[in-house]
Motif scaffolding. Structure first.
Motif, PDB file in Angstrom:
ATOM      1  N   ASP A  74       0.866  -1.174   0.000  1.00 38.31           N
ATOM      2  CA  ASP A  74       0.000   0.000   0.000  1.00 38.31           C
ATOM      3  C   ASP A  74       0.908   1.232   0.000  1.00 38.31           C
ATOM      4  OD1 ASP A  74      -1.767   2.030   0.371  1.00 38.31           O
ATOM      5  OD2 ASP A  74      -2.528   1.366   2.313  1.00 38.31           O
ATOM      6  N   LYS A  75       0.954   1.927  -1.145  1.00 39.59           N
ATOM      7  CA  LYS A  75       1.865   3.065  -1.294  1.00 39.59           C
ATOM      8  C   LYS A  75       1.219   4.404  -0.948  1.00 39.59           C
ATOM      9  CE  LYS A  75       4.559   0.957  -5.034  1.00 39.59           C
ATOM     10  NZ  LYS A  75       5.033   1.104  -6.448  1.00 39.59           N
ATOM     11  N   ILE A  76      -0.084   4.390  -0.701  1.00 39.92           N
ATOM     12  CA  ILE A  76      -0.803   5.647  -0.454  1.00 39.92           C
ATOM     13  C   ILE A  76      -0.983   5.839   1.050  1.00 39.92           C
ATOM     14  CG2 ILE A  76      -2.915   6.935  -0.891  1.00 39.92           C
ATOM     15  CD1 ILE A  76      -3.262   5.252  -3.431  1.00 39.92           C
ATOM     16  N   THR A  82      -1.692   5.302   6.607  1.00 41.86           N
ATOM     17  CA  THR A  82      -0.813   4.140   6.762  1.00 41.86           C
ATOM     18  C   THR A  82      -0.290   3.710   5.406  1.00 41.86           C
ATOM     19  OG1 THR A  82      -2.131   3.361   8.640  1.00 41.86           O
ATOM     20  CG2 THR A  82      -0.571   1.805   7.693  1.00 41.86           C
ATOM     21  N   GLU A  83       1.009   3.562   5.289  1.00 43.37           N
ATOM     22  CA  GLU A  83       1.659   2.983   4.127  1.00 43.37           C
ATOM     23  C   GLU A  83       2.280   1.663   4.576  1.00 43.37           C
ATOM     24  OE1 GLU A  83       5.248   4.133   0.965  1.00 43.37           O
ATOM     25  OE2 GLU A  83       4.419   5.666   2.322  1.00 43.37           O
ATOM     26  N   MET A  84       2.188   0.621   3.736  1.00 47.88           N
ATOM     27  CA  MET A  84       2.564  -0.697   4.255  1.00 47.88           C
ATOM     28  C   MET A  84       3.092  -1.611   3.167  1.00 47.88           C
ATOM     29  SD  MET A  84       0.180  -3.401   6.347  1.00 47.88           S
ATOM     30  CE  MET A  84       0.118  -2.328   7.787  1.00 47.88           C
ATOM     31  N   ILE A 109       6.669  -7.252   8.170  1.00 49.38           N
ATOM     32  CA  ILE A 109       5.882  -6.067   7.848  1.00 49.38           C
ATOM     33  C   ILE A 109       6.738  -4.811   8.030  1.00 49.38           C
ATOM     34  CG2 ILE A 109       3.835  -4.690   8.420  1.00 49.38           C
ATOM     35  CD1 ILE A 109       2.549  -7.229   9.539  1.00 49.38           C
ATOM     36  N   TRP A 110       6.659  -3.970   7.021  1.00 48.50           N
ATOM     37  CA  TRP A 110       7.182  -2.608   7.167  1.00 48.50           C
ATOM     38  C   TRP A 110       6.003  -1.667   6.989  1.00 48.50           C
ATOM     39  CZ3 TRP A 110       6.664   1.416   3.739  1.00 48.50           C
ATOM     40  CH2 TRP A 110       7.341   2.589   4.053  1.00 48.50           C
ATOM     41  N   ALA A 111       5.861  -0.701   7.928  1.00 46.25           N
ATOM     42  CA  ALA A 111       4.744   0.229   7.856  1.00 46.25           C
ATOM     43  C   ALA A 111       5.207   1.627   8.210  1.00 46.25           C
ATOM     44  CB  ALA A 111       3.617  -0.216   8.789  1.00 46.25           C
ATOM     45  N   LYS A 112       4.591   2.592   7.553  1.00 48.19           N
ATOM     46  CA  LYS A 112       4.816   3.998   7.870  1.00 48.19           C
ATOM     47  C   LYS A 112       3.477   4.583   8.283  1.00 48.19           C
ATOM     48  CE  LYS A 112       7.465   6.563   5.258  1.00 48.19           C
ATOM     49  NZ  LYS A 112       7.912   7.381   4.087  1.00 48.19           N
ATOM     50  N   VAL A 113       3.451   5.150   9.470  1.00 46.63           N
ATOM     51  CA  VAL A 113       2.214   5.691  10.026  1.00 46.63           C
ATOM     52  C   VAL A 113       2.344   7.212  10.146  1.00 46.63           C
ATOM     53  CG1 VAL A 113       0.645   5.697  12.003  1.00 46.63           C
ATOM     54  CG2 VAL A 113       1.728   3.570  11.279  1.00 46.63           C
ATOM     55  N   LYS A 114       1.325   7.885   9.641  1.00 46.21           N
ATOM     56  CA  LYS A 114       1.289   9.351   9.714  1.00 46.21           C
ATOM     57  C   LYS A 114       0.401   9.762  10.888  1.00 46.21           C
ATOM     58  CE  LYS A 114       0.182  13.321   6.719  1.00 46.21           C
ATOM     59  NZ  LYS A 114      -0.336  13.713   5.378  1.00 46.21           N
TER      60      LYS A 114
END
Length: 464
Positions: A74-76, A82-84, A109-114
């Motif tokens: 998930d790039k958006i 959340t990007e994952m 899992i790699w995730a980026k949370v805003k």
């Protein structure tokens, strides 16, 4: 299907080779073939219904093939903050538990949370990156809809192989105590990735239509006699899928038309878009096959010539030898032309209709006789032939029992119903009743023999 139906050719040849084996006439006024349009004949649909079993181990195998490396991305980040990325991190294990699929999936899992706030037109946001490495356990309900097995997967728990971490100022900080209560952030996306993968693995609709297209390609049963079998699928049925005893079980049904023919390869009538796929609450575990075996008169003449050219008939000192055989249709009967040498040289014509005695399982010509043109000429030139001594011998030879052929055909079919594997991992078992030679119909252009067979079949998918 191809191999199972090879044995149908025997009754086809019996009609052509034996019922006309001693057909004779004389040439003066040739009974010309009918010039009317071909008479149509009705083919009764065949029904093939069988239970289909797909083992959980096969689902596991196909899912492992389908899911490899990066299985979700998930790039958006702006839609749900959340990007994952999710990677498969080992072999998936799938078992059956209380009529559900239990899935154990090692993943990374790699995730980026805003996160942040927006007030008075001012937005203050920051992001954090998470790294998770563990094994998730999921349970999936299994349902059948529109020929596709769908799953509804729920995450049960996660066992961390490594403590979840967060990147802060370039350093990885363990946050197990924080991530466990907030795992809902990732749960729905993990569930979605599993359901999407299983949906691709268990999509029977496209697979079945691909199979029907292959089935509809005419198959050559005998290169020697150029016999072909053509199957035209009409409708496909399936019951609801049930998960139990370590396999997904369902009943599948096929309604189709079957024709056998001699000569050039016939054209397939299969149109993918016209095949109806229908649900069914219940399908009987049975097979009922009706085959129309078709031979043009031209091809039948060729086959008879190959087998009966040079055949001799005698009466006392008189002998005649067949040099050539040709057959055609005239006013609802078969005209059989025989070129002869011997005590009588020339061509004679016989007229008759092939009959079948179901009790004795014999083919015969009940009213085989000289054509009018032949008989009038014989009365003037060869009275000894007209009196019927040769004709009686022809009639005797035309009576032929097909019981041994029916039994041979049955034994040939049974070979393909005893753990037969048409393709790796697929096994066919079943039983059948006697093959029944039903009737013969003559058209303007061809001889049509009708056969039927019943029994049952079971198909197991295990070890693909």
């Amino acid at each position: 299907m191809k191999n199972t139906l090879q044995a149908f050719r025997f009754a086809f040849f019996i009609l052509l080779l034996y019922s006309c084996s001693t057909i004779q006439k004389i040439e003066i006024m040739k009974p010309e073939p009918d010039e009317a349009l071909p008479i149509s004949y009705k083919i009764t649909s065949s029904y093939i219904s069988f239970p289909l079993k797909l083992t959980v181990k096969d689902i596991e195998s196909q899912t492992n093939k389908s899911l490899n490396g990066l299985i979700y991305e998930d790039k958006i980040i702006d839609d749900d903050k959340t990007e994952m990325k999710i990677w498969k991190n080992g072999l998936i294990n799938i078992t059956e538990e209380n009529e559900k699929l239990k899935i154990i999936l090692p993943l990374k899992i790699w995730a980026k949370v805003k996160y942040g706030t927006s007030a008075l037109g001012i937005s203050i946001y920051d992001t954090r990156e998470f790294n998770l490495n563990g094994t998730v356990t999921l349970l999936s309900d299994v349902k059948m809809s529109n020929w596709k097995i769908t799953t509804s997967t729920e995450l049960e728990n996660i066992d961390w192989v490594e403590s979840p971490t967060i990147n802060i100022a370039g350093k990885s900080i363990a946050i197990t105590y924080l991530i466990n209560p907030t795992i809902k952030i990732f749960e729905s996306k993990i569930e979605r990735s599993i359901d999407e993968s299983l949906s691709k693995t268990l999509d029977f609709k496209s697979n079945m239509l691909d199979l029907m297209q292959k089935v509809s390609t005419p198959v050559e049963l005998s290169p020697t006699y150029q016999t072909w079998l053509k199957i035209t699928p009409q409708e496909l049925f399936a019951t609801e899928a049930v998960l139990q005893k370590k396999s997904i079980n369902m009943n599948v049904g096929l309604k189709c038309l079957m024709e056998s023919s001699i000569g050039l390869q016939p054209k397939s009538n299969f149109v993918r878009e016209k095949v109806l796929l229908k649900p069914s609450s219940n399908l009987p575990d049975r097979v009922l096959i009706n085959v129309a075996a078709v031979s043009t008169y031209e091809d039948a003449s060729r086959v008879m010539n190959d087998n009966f050219k040079g055949k001799e008939f005698s009466s006392g000192k008189r002998k005649v030898t067949i040099q050539n055989v040709a057959i055609w249709h005239k006013k609802g009967k078969m005209i059989i032309a025989l070129d002869m040498l011997g005590s009588l040289n020339g061509k004679i014509y016989l007229s008759g209709f092939p009959q079948y005695n179901a009790e004795t399982k014999e083919l015969f010509f009940d009213d085989l006789d000289y054509a009018i043109e032949t008989k009038s000429k014989l009365m003037k030139t060869a009275n000894w032939l007209a009196q019927g001594m040769i004709l009686n011998k022809i009639r005797e030879n035309c009576r032929y029992s097909i019981q041994p052929n029916l039994e041979e055909g049955k034994q040939n079919i049974l070979k393909y119903l005893n753990n037969y594997s048409p393709t790796p991992g697929v096994f066919v078992n079943g039983k059948m009743n006697d093959i029944v030679f039903e009737r013969v119909q003559l058209t303007n252009t061809a001889i049509v023999a009708f056969l039927n067979i019943s029994g049952n079949i079971k198909v197991d998918v295990n070890g693909m």
